[in-house]
Scaffold this motif. Structure first.
Motif, PDB file in Angstrom:
ATOM      1  N   ASN A 186       0.775  -1.228  -0.042  1.00 32.05           N
ATOM      2  CA  ASN A 186       0.165   0.062  -0.208  1.00 32.05           C
ATOM      3  C   ASN A 186       1.110   1.007  -0.142  1.00 32.05           C
ATOM      4  O   ASN A 186       0.335   2.179  -0.580  1.00 32.05           O
ATOM      5  N   ARG A 187       2.058   1.253   0.627  1.00 27.44           N
ATOM      6  CA  ARG A 187       2.980   2.326   0.465  1.00 27.44           C
ATOM      7  C   ARG A 187       3.809   2.434  -0.723  1.00 27.44           C
ATOM      8  O   ARG A 187       3.741   3.658  -1.303  1.00 27.44           O
ATOM      9  N   ILE A 188       3.881   1.289  -1.324  1.00 28.02           N
ATOM     10  CA  ILE A 188       4.779   1.416  -2.638  1.00 28.02           C
ATOM     11  C   ILE A 188       3.857   1.848  -3.657  1.00 28.02           C
ATOM     12  O   ILE A 188       4.324   2.391  -4.846  1.00 28.02           O
ATOM     13  N   LYS A 189       2.574   1.342  -3.871  1.00 32.32           N
ATOM     14  CA  LYS A 189       1.953   1.806  -5.147  1.00 32.32           C
ATOM     15  C   LYS A 189       1.878   3.546  -5.245  1.00 32.32           C
ATOM     16  O   LYS A 189       1.875   3.701  -6.310  1.00 32.32           O
ATOM     17  N   PRO A 190       1.447   4.165  -4.263  1.00 26.24           N
ATOM     18  CA  PRO A 190       1.488   5.512  -4.462  1.00 26.24           C
ATOM     19  C   PRO A 190       2.950   5.946  -4.870  1.00 26.24           C
ATOM     20  O   PRO A 190       2.912   7.180  -5.512  1.00 26.24           O
ATOM     21  N   LEU A 191       4.123   5.579  -4.500  1.00 24.93           N
ATOM     22  CA  LEU A 191       5.406   5.957  -4.838  1.00 24.93           C
ATOM     23  C   LEU A 191       5.439   5.749  -6.307  1.00 24.93           C
ATOM     24  O   LEU A 191       6.125   6.641  -7.157  1.00 24.93           O
ATOM     25  N   ILE A 192       5.060   4.549  -7.000  1.00 24.85           N
ATOM     26  CA  ILE A 192       5.131   4.225  -8.418  1.00 24.85           C
ATOM     27  C   ILE A 192       4.378   5.121  -8.788  1.00 24.85           C
ATOM     28  O   ILE A 192       4.930   5.853 -10.027  1.00 24.85           O
ATOM     29  N   LYS A 193       3.257   5.646  -8.602  1.00 25.34           N
ATOM     30  CA  LYS A 193       2.487   6.155  -9.318  1.00 25.34           C
ATOM     31  C   LYS A 193       2.643   7.788  -9.250  1.00 25.34           C
ATOM     32  O   LYS A 193       2.393   8.574 -10.013  1.00 25.34           O
ATOM     33  N   ASP A 194       3.201   8.127  -8.463  1.00 23.85           N
ATOM     34  CA  ASP A 194       4.000   9.564  -8.042  1.00 23.85           C
ATOM     35  C   ASP A 194       5.468   9.582  -8.875  1.00 23.85           C
ATOM     36  O   ASP A 194       5.948  10.601  -8.804  1.00 23.85           O
ATOM     37  N   GLY A 195       5.906   8.655  -9.603  1.00 27.81           N
ATOM     38  CA  GLY A 195       7.087   8.750 -10.326  1.00 27.81           C
ATOM     39  C   GLY A 195       8.306   8.778  -9.492  1.00 27.81           C
ATOM     40  O   GLY A 195       9.466   9.033 -10.051  1.00 27.81           O
ATOM     41  N   GLN A 196       8.144   8.001  -8.433  1.00 24.80           N
ATOM     42  CA  GLN A 196       9.347   7.830  -7.478  1.00 24.80           C
ATOM     43  C   GLN A 196      10.102   6.261  -7.875  1.00 24.80           C
ATOM     44  O   GLN A 196      11.206   6.181  -7.097  1.00 24.80           O
ATOM     45  N   VAL A 197       9.680   5.748  -8.726  1.00 22.80           N
ATOM     46  CA  VAL A 197      10.282   4.418  -9.411  1.00 22.80           C
ATOM     47  C   VAL A 197      10.712   4.523 -10.677  1.00 22.80           C
ATOM     48  O   VAL A 197       9.843   5.150 -11.536  1.00 22.80           O
ATOM     49  N   SER A 198      11.763   4.328 -10.868  1.00 22.89           N
ATOM     50  CA  SER A 198      12.435   4.600 -12.294  1.00 22.89           C
ATOM     51  C   SER A 198      13.228   3.374 -13.032  1.00 22.89           C
ATOM     52  O   SER A 198      13.850   2.563 -11.987  1.00 22.89           O
ATOM     53  N   LEU A 199      13.386   3.197 -13.943  1.00 23.12           N
ATOM     54  CA  LEU A 199      14.298   2.241 -14.825  1.00 23.12           C
ATOM     55  C   LEU A 199      14.929   2.924 -15.982  1.00 23.12           C
ATOM     56  O   LEU A 199      14.332   3.739 -16.565  1.00 23.12           O
ATOM     57  N   THR A 200      16.403   2.970 -15.740  1.00 18.35           N
ATOM     58  CA  THR A 200      17.284   3.679 -16.608  1.00 18.35           C
ATOM     59  C   THR A 200      16.982   5.157 -16.949  1.00 18.35           C
ATOM     60  O   THR A 200      16.778   5.529 -17.831  1.00 18.35           O
ATOM     61  N   ASP A 201      16.664   5.462 -15.744  1.00 20.89           N
ATOM     62  CA  ASP A 201      16.284   6.964 -15.512  1.00 20.89           C
ATOM     63  C   ASP A 201      14.968   7.556 -15.758  1.00 20.89           C
ATOM     64  O   ASP A 201      14.901   8.712 -16.172  1.00 20.89           O
ATOM     65  N   LEU A 202      14.127   6.504 -16.561  1.00 20.55           N
ATOM     66  CA  LEU A 202      12.918   6.974 -16.795  1.00 20.55           C
ATOM     67  C   LEU A 202      11.778   6.548 -15.654  1.00 20.55           C
ATOM     68  O   LEU A 202      11.826   5.205 -15.325  1.00 20.55           O
ATOM     69  N   PRO A 203      11.162   7.648 -15.407  1.00 20.42           N
ATOM     70  CA  PRO A 203       9.898   6.902 -14.521  1.00 20.42           C
ATOM     71  C   PRO A 203       9.009   5.913 -14.971  1.00 20.42           C
ATOM     72  O   PRO A 203       8.518   5.768 -16.143  1.00 20.42           O
ATOM     73  N   VAL A 204       8.800   4.820 -13.915  1.00 21.49           N
ATOM     74  CA  VAL A 204       7.712   3.747 -14.377  1.00 21.49           C
ATOM     75  C   VAL A 204       6.478   4.040 -13.438  1.00 21.49           C
ATOM     76  O   VAL A 204       6.601   4.125 -12.099  1.00 21.49           O
ATOM     77  N   THR A 205       5.424   4.368 -13.857  1.00 21.39           N
ATOM     78  CA  THR A 205       4.352   4.767 -13.179  1.00 21.39           C
ATOM     79  C   THR A 205       3.057   3.622 -13.034  1.00 21.39           C
ATOM     80  O   THR A 205       1.977   3.932 -12.454  1.00 21.39           O
ATOM     81  N   ASP A 206       3.407   2.503 -13.469  1.00 20.97           N
ATOM     82  CA  ASP A 206       2.010   1.474 -13.536  1.00 20.97           C
ATOM     83  C   ASP A 206       2.667   0.353 -12.510  1.00 20.97           C
ATOM     84  O   ASP A 206       3.528  -0.356 -12.797  1.00 20.97           O
ATOM     85  N   PRO A 207       1.885   0.338 -11.538  1.00 20.69           N
ATOM     86  CA  PRO A 207       2.178  -0.814 -10.521  1.00 20.69           C
ATOM     87  C   PRO A 207       2.141  -2.260 -11.011  1.00 20.69           C
ATOM     88  O   PRO A 207       2.741  -3.043 -10.508  1.00 20.69           O
ATOM     89  N   SER A 208       1.197  -2.401 -11.888  1.00 22.01           N
ATOM     90  CA  SER A 208       1.187  -3.812 -12.373  1.00 22.01           C
ATOM     91  C   SER A 208       2.041  -4.252 -13.582  1.00 22.01           C
ATOM     92  O   SER A 208       2.103  -5.135 -14.246  1.00 22.01           O
ATOM     93  N   ARG A 209       3.009  -3.224 -13.924  1.00 23.67           N
ATOM     94  CA  ARG A 209       4.003  -3.611 -15.045  1.00 23.67           C
ATOM     95  C   ARG A 209       5.018  -4.966 -14.553  1.00 23.67           C
ATOM     96  O   ARG A 209       4.839  -5.354 -13.391  1.00 23.67           O
ATOM     97  N   ARG A 210       4.832  -5.752 -15.673  1.00 15.31           N
ATOM     98  CA  ARG A 210       5.484  -6.961 -15.474  1.00 15.31           C
ATOM     99  C   ARG A 210       6.981  -6.782 -15.534  1.00 15.31           C
ATOM    100  O   ARG A 210       7.629  -6.287 -16.888  1.00 15.31           O
ATOM    101  N   VAL A 211       7.837  -7.027 -14.420  1.00 19.80           N
ATOM    102  CA  VAL A 211       9.249  -6.924 -14.606  1.00 19.80           C
ATOM    103  C   VAL A 211       9.965  -8.093 -15.476  1.00 19.80           C
ATOM    104  O   VAL A 211       9.356  -9.078 -15.583  1.00 19.80           O
ATOM    105  N   ARG A 212      11.182  -7.679 -15.858  1.00 20.43           N
ATOM    106  CA  ARG A 212      11.799  -8.633 -16.582  1.00 20.43           C
ATOM    107  C   ARG A 212      13.300  -9.042 -15.806  1.00 20.43           C
ATOM    108  O   ARG A 212      13.761  -8.009 -15.239  1.00 20.43           O
TER     109      ARG A 212
END
Length: 328
Positions: free
Chosen positions: A35-61
């Protein structure tokens, strides 16, 4: 559990390939809930290769490295709220209430309003003890959100300290009523064992062989419902988190309706009418009620004792087991 902040990195292992991003981060970062992580993702606080990832349901590789920026947690002070209270006793030093099931005792993540503390702040105004801190003024003990029954809060610092000493010395009379699965044998006994965080599920507590805190529960079977279930009195020597729920489950008799420690046991009620089965299997909170609280007033030295009846949902559950429900 301490909060964490700063910039963190999570690398996706081969075993986590295809996992949802929010689930991956929750399992990798023990101090952050989903529940704490989802808002972080949606707020752009999670990134991959310096690009924000804003979809909590994204499938990682596998091989991807996610960067998570966790800002310092800002907890708002609880606000007074005009929430009705069932007051059993009140003087200038303390207040005793009959807490309904569904009410959280003090504000925490996901429950910043509608709590007992919010209600007490409104009702007691400036007379609530401050020893418990901003988030828990007056609170010397608690009962779980979905447990109903009697509890006490301090209005003065003298009462707060005195009550805390009584609880620490186990000089408080506390009796609970529980409805558990199965027939208890022996019909009375003592359960002892340390209780600590379940190593396999951070939301649960468990009996542990290392660490934890000592816990003692005395139980007595009051009524047997055709060996399907039983009404039990539990008396506490200690007051650990989820103590009765953990102890009764440990001896093979978990509480009916407990969403965390048991599942509905349809086979046990198959001999009952459809209407009775429906009432029993749809009961969606732990069948636990804090019936009795007794103690010596920490300021006046007067002996006080309070007993509260079952709420209506528990009465309906008992009637369903006894076959006294109108529709049975």
């Amino acid at each position: 559990m301490p909060s964490i902040e700063g910039t963190l990195q999570v690398e996706v292992s081969a075993a986590d390939d295809g996992t949802r991003l929010d689930r991956l981060l929750a399992s990798s970062l023990d101090d952050l809930s989903r529940n704490r992580i989802k808002p972080l993702i949606k707020d752009g606080q999670v990134s991959l290769t310096d690009l924000p990832v804003t979809d909590p349901s994204r499938r990682v590789r596998a091989g991807e490295v996610y960067e998570v920026v966790v800002p310092p947690a800002v907890e708002s002070e609880p606000e007074p709220e005009n929430i009705p209270l069932n007051i059993l006793f009140e003087d200038e030093h303390l207040i005793v209430i009959n807490k309904p099931a569904g009410m959280v005792v003090h504000p925490a993540a996901g429950n910043w309003s509608g709590t007992l503390v919010n209600a007490l702040l409104y009702h007691c105004r400036d007379s609530l003890s401050g020893i418990g801190g901003v988030k828990r003024p007056g609170i010397v003990h608690r009962i779980d959100k979905d447990t109903s029954g009697v509890m006490v809060a301090a209005k003065s610092d003298a009462a707060h300290q005195g009550l805390a000493n009584l609880f620490a010395a186990h000089d408080i009379e506390r009796r609970y009523k529980a409805i558990v699965w199965g027939r208890l044998y022996p019909a009375a006994g003592k359960i002892e064992g340390n209780i600590g965080r379940d190593p396999h599920n951070r939301k649960r507590m468990a009996m542990v062989t290392k660490g934890g805190k000592s816990a003692v529960t005395h139980y007595r079977l009051d009524d047997n419902f055709q060996d399907i279930a039983g009404l039990v009195t539990c008396e506490l020597e200690t007051g650990r988190t989820h103590q009765i729920r953990v102890h009764m489950g440990h001896i093979g008799h978990p509480l009916i309706g407990d969403p965390l420690y048991t599942r509905p046991r349809r086979s046990r009620v198959s001999s009952l009418s459809d209407e009775r089965q429906k009432i029993i299997l749809s009961f969606n909170r732990q069948a636990l009620h804090a019936e009795t609280l007794g103690f010596v007033h920490p300021v006046t030295d007067k002996r006080l004792k309070f007993e509260v009846d079952f709420p209506s949902d528990l009465m309906e559950l008992i009637k369903a087991f006894r076959g006294k429900h109108p529709a049975s």
